[in-house]
Design an enzyme around this catalytic site. Structure first.
Site, PDB file in Angstrom:
ATOM      1  N   ARG A   7      11.928  -5.895  11.864  1.00 34.74           N
ATOM      2  CA  ARG A   7      10.695  -5.586  12.594  1.00 34.74           C
ATOM      3  C   ARG A   7      10.212  -6.847  13.290  1.00 34.74           C
ATOM      4  O   ARG A   7       9.949  -7.849  12.629  1.00 34.74           O
ATOM      5  CB  ARG A   7       9.625  -5.095  11.613  1.00 34.74           C
ATOM      6  CG  ARG A   7       9.651  -3.586  11.402  1.00 34.74           C
ATOM      7  CD  ARG A   7       8.638  -3.176  10.375  1.00 34.74           C
ATOM      8  NE  ARG A   7       7.261  -3.399  10.811  1.00 34.74           N
ATOM      9  CZ  ARG A   7       6.222  -2.854  10.200  1.00 34.74           C
ATOM     10  NH1 ARG A   7       6.390  -2.068   9.147  1.00 34.74           N
ATOM     11  NH2 ARG A   7       4.994  -3.096  10.630  1.00 34.74           N
ATOM     12  N   ARG A  41      -2.367  -9.914  12.556  1.00 31.81           N
ATOM     13  CA  ARG A  41      -2.462  -8.563  11.962  1.00 31.81           C
ATOM     14  C   ARG A  41      -3.371  -8.588  10.734  1.00 31.81           C
ATOM     15  O   ARG A  41      -4.148  -7.654  10.497  1.00 31.81           O
ATOM     16  CB  ARG A  41      -1.067  -8.053  11.573  1.00 31.81           C
ATOM     17  CG  ARG A  41      -0.289  -7.496  12.763  1.00 31.81           C
ATOM     18  CD  ARG A  41       1.187  -7.410  12.470  1.00 31.81           C
ATOM     19  NE  ARG A  41       1.501  -6.493  11.382  1.00 31.81           N
ATOM     20  CZ  ARG A  41       2.595  -6.587  10.627  1.00 31.81           C
ATOM     21  NH1 ARG A  41       3.456  -7.578  10.813  1.00 31.81           N
ATOM     22  NH2 ARG A  41       2.818  -5.695   9.688  1.00 31.81           N
ATOM     23  N   LYS A  90       0.823  -1.218   0.000  1.00 29.28           N
ATOM     24  CA  LYS A  90       0.000   0.000   0.000  1.00 29.28           C
ATOM     25  C   LYS A  90       0.857   1.268   0.000  1.00 29.28           C
ATOM     26  O   LYS A  90       0.584   2.213  -0.745  1.00 29.28           O
ATOM     27  CB  LYS A  90      -0.896  -0.029   1.241  1.00 29.28           C
ATOM     28  CG  LYS A  90      -1.943   1.049   1.299  1.00 29.28           C
ATOM     29  CD  LYS A  90      -2.939   0.720   2.397  1.00 29.28           C
ATOM     30  CE  LYS A  90      -2.223   0.552   3.727  1.00 29.28           C
ATOM     31  NZ  LYS A  90      -2.566   1.564   4.722  1.00 29.28           N
ATOM     32  N   ARG A 132     -11.651   4.331   9.797  1.00 25.61           N
ATOM     33  CA  ARG A 132     -11.518   3.003  10.385  1.00 25.61           C
ATOM     34  C   ARG A 132     -12.850   2.507  10.935  1.00 25.61           C
ATOM     35  O   ARG A 132     -13.008   1.327  11.211  1.00 25.61           O
ATOM     36  CB  ARG A 132     -10.498   3.043  11.535  1.00 25.61           C
ATOM     37  CG  ARG A 132      -9.073   2.936  11.058  1.00 25.61           C
ATOM     38  CD  ARG A 132      -8.278   2.080  12.043  1.00 25.61           C
ATOM     39  NE  ARG A 132      -7.214   1.335  11.394  1.00 25.61           N
ATOM     40  CZ  ARG A 132      -5.991   1.821  11.183  1.00 25.61           C
ATOM     41  NH1 ARG A 132      -5.687   3.044  11.549  1.00 25.61           N
ATOM     42  NH2 ARG A 132      -5.072   1.071  10.614  1.00 25.61           N
ATOM     43  N   ARG A 158      10.253 -10.143   4.434  1.00 19.25           N
ATOM     44  CA  ARG A 158      10.631  -8.781   4.802  1.00 19.25           C
ATOM     45  C   ARG A 158      11.256  -8.760   6.200  1.00 19.25           C
ATOM     46  O   ARG A 158      12.206  -8.036   6.469  1.00 19.25           O
ATOM     47  CB  ARG A 158       9.381  -7.883   4.755  1.00 19.25           C
ATOM     48  CG  ARG A 158       9.674  -6.404   4.944  1.00 19.25           C
ATOM     49  CD  ARG A 158       8.439  -5.570   4.676  1.00 19.25           C
ATOM     50  NE  ARG A 158       7.582  -5.462   5.840  1.00 19.25           N
ATOM     51  CZ  ARG A 158       6.425  -4.785   5.855  1.00 19.25           C
ATOM     52  NH1 ARG A 158       5.975  -4.204   4.756  1.00 19.25           N
ATOM     53  NH2 ARG A 158       5.703  -4.717   6.951  1.00 19.25           N
TER      54      ARG A 158
END
Ligand code: IMP
Ligand code: MG
Length: 368
Positions: free
Chosen positions: A312, A324, A192, A267, A306
């Site tokens: 991360r 998630r 995104k 949201r 990733r």
């Protein structure tokens, strides 16, 4: 989508359709002239492309010339008077086809006919590539029409907006809704952020990332930032009202923008409604919720990949990743439904190269 001076234009008629229409014009004319050698007279400036392409596909001998209409202030009360400049050929006894790029009200064509009628032409006919029947106000019959179009302003293929756009090989129409407001969604790992950057440049939009807006307001200790922080510090959700006001301030900072990409907002349905209200007050609206769709297994694979380099921690653990993704779908389901009801939900296949996905997004956005 293109920008000419202060206006935005969107694709309307492609090269193939134009070529086909011109070919048909050429065939029809050649059938009708029955062996005569016609002289095509293009009306400058707009008709230069049509004439050039028409001649190339004309099956037989033909001649060409161009005219330009010149207006000058009349000495009498008649106001503006027109005259023709450019025709040096003797047109006596000839078959003359006036070639126009576009006939709108028909004023120009009528004047042309009057001026040509002074010559002893054998047959005088008119061909135009584009014709706007809803705008046409004259009785004069147009012998050959390529493509009828609604009463909209177009550019490209010889037609201009204040001098620009004549060189475009396709035809574009004026975008009447000046703003493009997109809500961009995509599960974690869908790309995104990358696509938002590209879209922002392509459509000259302002990218509002809610996360960035929050961080900015908190860092700069704005009133709204401090308010948001007071809830966050207590471990509570920031109330919609605070979030909405931050977004509102951001939109108002960009008065005159071509549109916005909302990222991470809305949201909740309450936020979606507030956004509708906010945009309505600016005489605009949400054009669409555009969601990148990527299969869960692909996302998990991408994020784990990733995680190996990003460091991360939330990219390193498969169960965290799956959660998630689940949170994303739980959250967006309501919004998907909200925009689907208004025919404003657009799912875009998010698997492929960056360029492929960009092209799919562009196709959706161009159609909004
Ligand atoms: P008329 O109204 O038929 O006399 O058209 C006058 C002229 O306006 C045309 O020859 C074009 O130069 C221009 N025109 C009319 N409609 C358009 C359009 O949609 N785009 C660009 N030029 C146009
Ligand atoms: Mg013209």
């Amino acid at each position: 989508m293109i920008q000419l001076h202060d206006k935005t234009f969107v694709p309307f008629i492609g090269q193939q359709k134009i070529a086909l229409a011109i070919e048909k014009l050429a065939m029809k004319i050649s059938e009708d002239v029955k062996g005569e050698v016609p002289i095509f007279i293009g009306v400058l400036n707009g008709a230069f492309m049509v004439v050039s392409d028409l001649m190339r596909v004309y099956p037989g001998n033909c001649e060409v010339s161009f005219v330009k209409m010149a207006s000058y202030e009349g000495t009498s009360s008649s106001g503006t008077v027109s005259k023709l400049i450019g025709v040096n050929e003797n047109l006596e006894g000839r078959t003359v086809i006036i070639v126009e790029d576009i006939v709108d009200t028909g004023n120009t064509l009528e004047v042309l006919h009057t001026l040509f009628s002074e010559q002893k032409i054998k047959v005088l006919k008119t061909a135009t590539l584009f014709f706007k029947p809803e705008a046409y106000k004259k009785d004069l019959k147009i012998d050959y029409v390529g493509i009828e179009i609604p009463n909209k302003f177009i550019v490209g293929y010889g037609l201009d907006y204040d001098g620009l756009g004549r060189n475009l090989p396709k035809v574009y129409q004026l975008k009447t809704q000046q703003m493009t407001n997109i809500i961009l969604f995509g599960p974690p790992g869908a790309g995104k952020g990358t696509q938002a950057e590209v879209l922002k440049d392509t459509y000259n939009l302002v990218h509002i990332s809610t996360g960035d807006v929050f961080r900015y307001n908190i860092k700069n200790e704005t009133e709204l930032g401090l308010s948001a922080k007071s809830y966050m510090d207590k471990g509570q959700l920031v109330p919609d009202e605070v979030t909405i006001n931050m977004l509102k301030a951001e939109v108002e900072k960009n008065e005159g923008a071509n549109g916005f990409i909302f990222d991470g907002f809305p949201r909740t349905e309450a936020q979606a409604k507030a956004l509708d209200k906010l945009l309505e007050s600016k005489n605009t609206q949400v054009n669409g919720m555009v969601a990148l769709e990527v299969d869960d297994e692909v996302l998990v694979k991408r994020l784990l990949e990733r995680g190996k380099t990003s460091g991360r921690p939330d990219d390193a653990d498969e169960s965290i990743i799956r959660n998630r993704i689940k949170v994303y779908y739980d959250e967006t389901a309501i919004l998907k439904n909200y925009y689907q009801k208004q025919d404003k939900y657009f799912g875009v296949d998010g698997v492929g190269s960056i360029e492929e996905i960009t092209e799919r997004l562009n196709n959706v956005i161009d159609g909004l």
